[in-house]
Design an enzyme around this catalytic site. Structure first.
Site, PDB file in Angstrom:
ATOM      1  N   GLU A  61      -6.150  -3.500  -1.819  1.00  0.00           N
ATOM      2  CA  GLU A  61      -6.648  -4.913  -1.370  1.00  0.00           C
ATOM      3  C   GLU A  61      -7.591  -5.614  -2.633  1.00  0.00           C
ATOM      4  O   GLU A  61      -8.626  -6.082  -2.213  1.00  0.00           O
ATOM      5  CB  GLU A  61      -7.704  -4.561  -0.139  1.00  0.00           C
ATOM      6  CG  GLU A  61      -7.231  -3.860   1.075  1.00  0.00           C
ATOM      7  CD  GLU A  61      -6.010  -4.858   1.514  1.00  0.00           C
ATOM      8  OE1 GLU A  61      -5.849  -6.180   1.528  1.00  0.00           O
ATOM      9  OE2 GLU A  61      -5.443  -4.168   2.695  1.00  0.00           O
TER      10      GLU A  61
ATOM     11  N   THR B 274       0.862  -1.225   0.252  1.00  0.00           N
ATOM     12  CA  THR B 274      -0.132  -0.087   0.086  1.00  0.00           C
ATOM     13  C   THR B 274       0.837   1.139   0.124  1.00  0.00           C
ATOM     14  O   THR B 274       0.361   2.206  -0.785  1.00  0.00           O
ATOM     15  CB  THR B 274      -0.848  -0.070   1.233  1.00  0.00           C
ATOM     16  OG1 THR B 274      -1.774  -1.319   1.077  1.00  0.00           O
ATOM     17  CG2 THR B 274      -1.935   1.230   1.203  1.00  0.00           C
TER      18      THR B 274
END
Ligand code: ZN
Length: 195
Positions: free
Chosen positions: A92, A26
């Site tokens: 995700e 991320t």
């Protein structure tokens, strides 16, 4: 370090950032998106609405370096919300439904740069959701690694420390730890022994 490709003609492409938990996926997604924003490109970030670990509307990484995002319930919604956008970020990705690869193809074919971050393997060490398909389609693949909590080596696996059945158990720090292949396999063997 990934350097953005310079392309003269307006064309889209797909980038995938994958790896285990705590590998910095991320952070790398946020880094690329922030650079696109600095370049005055229109950026939109999506995540599955199932992932509400930290904040409803932010892609938040473990080190709290965050960027505003839109939670969506399915992959098709990304298409509807990506009009007039230069760069689409998806975090995700492993939790999205099986339409995600097709959605990413449509976006890239329209000239959009698509940057996807996701877990490549689940806690059993198996390929996760549509990540294998996305990896096959991508022009650019970055695999990031964490550090093994057992031996300090390079970790590519997410080892689950608690015994629960659902694969969609989200990644709080206390539930998982990154491990190398050897320490991951040893942990699985110990669990089988204890059962
Ligand atoms: Zn290890």
């Amino acid at each position: 370090m990934f350097i953005e490709p310079q392309r003269n003609i307006k064309t889209g492409w797909i980038e995938v950032i994958c790896g285990s938990m705590f590998s910095g996926k991320t952070e790398e997604l946020i880094r690329r998106l922030k650079r696109a924003i600095i370049a005055k490109q229109k950026v939109e970030i999506f995540k599955p609405s199932i992932d509400t670990r930290y904040d409803e509307n932010d892609v938040v990484s473990h080190n709290s370096n965050s960027i505003a995002s839109t939670p969506v319930t399915n992959a098709q919604s990304i298409l509807l919300l990506s009009n007039d956008i230069d760069v689409v970020g998806i975090d995700e990705a492993q939790f999205f439904d099986d339409q995600l690869p097709q959605v990413c193809q449509v976006l890239a074919n329209k000239g959009i740069r698509v940057i996807i971050a996701g877990l490549d393997m689940d806690f059993k060490g198996q390929p996760f959701g549509t990540m294998p398909a996305l990896l096959a389609m991508a022009e650019y693949v970055t695999k990031v690694n964490a550090i093994c909590m057992k031996c300090g080596g390079i970790a590519s696996h997410s080892f689950r420390l608690i015994n629960e059945d659902a694969t969609v158990l989200l990644g709080e720090k206390e539930s998982y730890e990154p491990r190398c292949r050897k320490c991951f396999n040893e942990g699985i063997r110990e669990e089988m022994f204890n059962d």
